[in-house]
Design a protein around this motif. Structure first.
Motif, PDB file in Angstrom:
ATOM      1  N   ARG A 116      53.751  26.734  24.376  1.00  0.00           N
ATOM      2  CA  ARG A 116      54.519  25.635  23.788  1.00  0.00           C
ATOM      3  C   ARG A 116      55.372  24.933  24.832  1.00  0.00           C
ATOM      4  NH1 ARG A 116      56.407  27.716  17.778  1.00  0.00           N
ATOM      5  NH2 ARG A 116      54.366  28.518  17.167  1.00  0.00           N
ATOM      6  N   LEU A 117      55.979  25.701  25.739  1.00  0.00           N
ATOM      7  CA  LEU A 117      56.782  25.104  26.804  1.00  0.00           C
ATOM      8  C   LEU A 117      55.913  24.246  27.705  1.00  0.00           C
ATOM      9  CD1 LEU A 117      59.439  24.759  28.322  1.00  0.00           C
ATOM     10  CD2 LEU A 117      58.922  26.905  29.537  1.00  0.00           C
ATOM     11  N   GLN A 118      54.742  24.735  28.049  1.00  0.00           N
ATOM     12  CA  GLN A 118      53.816  23.967  28.882  1.00  0.00           C
ATOM     13  C   GLN A 118      53.399  22.681  28.172  1.00  0.00           C
ATOM     14  OE1 GLN A 118      53.145  24.795  32.012  1.00  0.00           O
ATOM     15  NE2 GLN A 118      51.938  22.946  32.303  1.00  0.00           N
ATOM     16  N   GLY A 148      54.050  16.709  27.766  1.00  0.00           N
ATOM     17  CA  GLY A 148      54.169  15.604  26.817  1.00  0.00           C
ATOM     18  C   GLY A 148      53.243  15.726  25.613  1.00  0.00           C
ATOM     19  N   ARG A 149      52.632  16.879  25.425  1.00  0.00           N
ATOM     20  CA  ARG A 149      51.721  17.064  24.287  1.00  0.00           C
ATOM     21  C   ARG A 149      52.438  17.605  23.052  1.00  0.00           C
ATOM     22  NH1 ARG A 149      48.342  21.146  25.094  1.00  0.00           N
ATOM     23  NH2 ARG A 149      49.422  21.990  26.898  1.00  0.00           N
TER      24      ARG A 149
END
Length: 67
Positions: A47-49, A54-55
Motif C-alpha cells: 500500500r505504501l508503494q 500515485g496509484r
C-alpha cells in the motif's frame, strides 16, 4: 484437574500470586501470530508503494474519523 478445580485452587492464593497467574494467562492468549503479522507487513509495504507511485489516494485522518 478441570477448570473449576484450578479456579478453586487459584482463589486460595494470595492476591499477588493470583495476579501473577492472571498475568501469565493473559500473556498466553496475547501472543502475536507471526505469520499474520508478516502478511500485514507485506500488505502495508504494498500500500505504501502504491501511494508513493500515485496509484493509491490518501484520505485525511480528519475525514476518516469525522463520522
Amino acid at each position: 484437574m478441570g477448570s473449576k478445580e484450578i479456579l478453586d485452587e487459584a482463589l486460595k492464593l494470595k492476591a499477588p500470586e493470583r495476579f501473577a497467574v492472571i498475568e501469565g494467562l493473559i500473556e498466553s492468549l496475547d501472543r502475536p501470530d507471526l505469520e499474520l503479522s508478516d502478511v500485514w507487513a507485506r500488505e502495508a509495504e504494498k500500500r505504501l508503494q502504491a501511494y508513493r507511485e500515485g496509484r493509491l489516494k490518501a484520505v485525511a485522518m480528519e475525514d476518516v474519523f469525522k463520522d
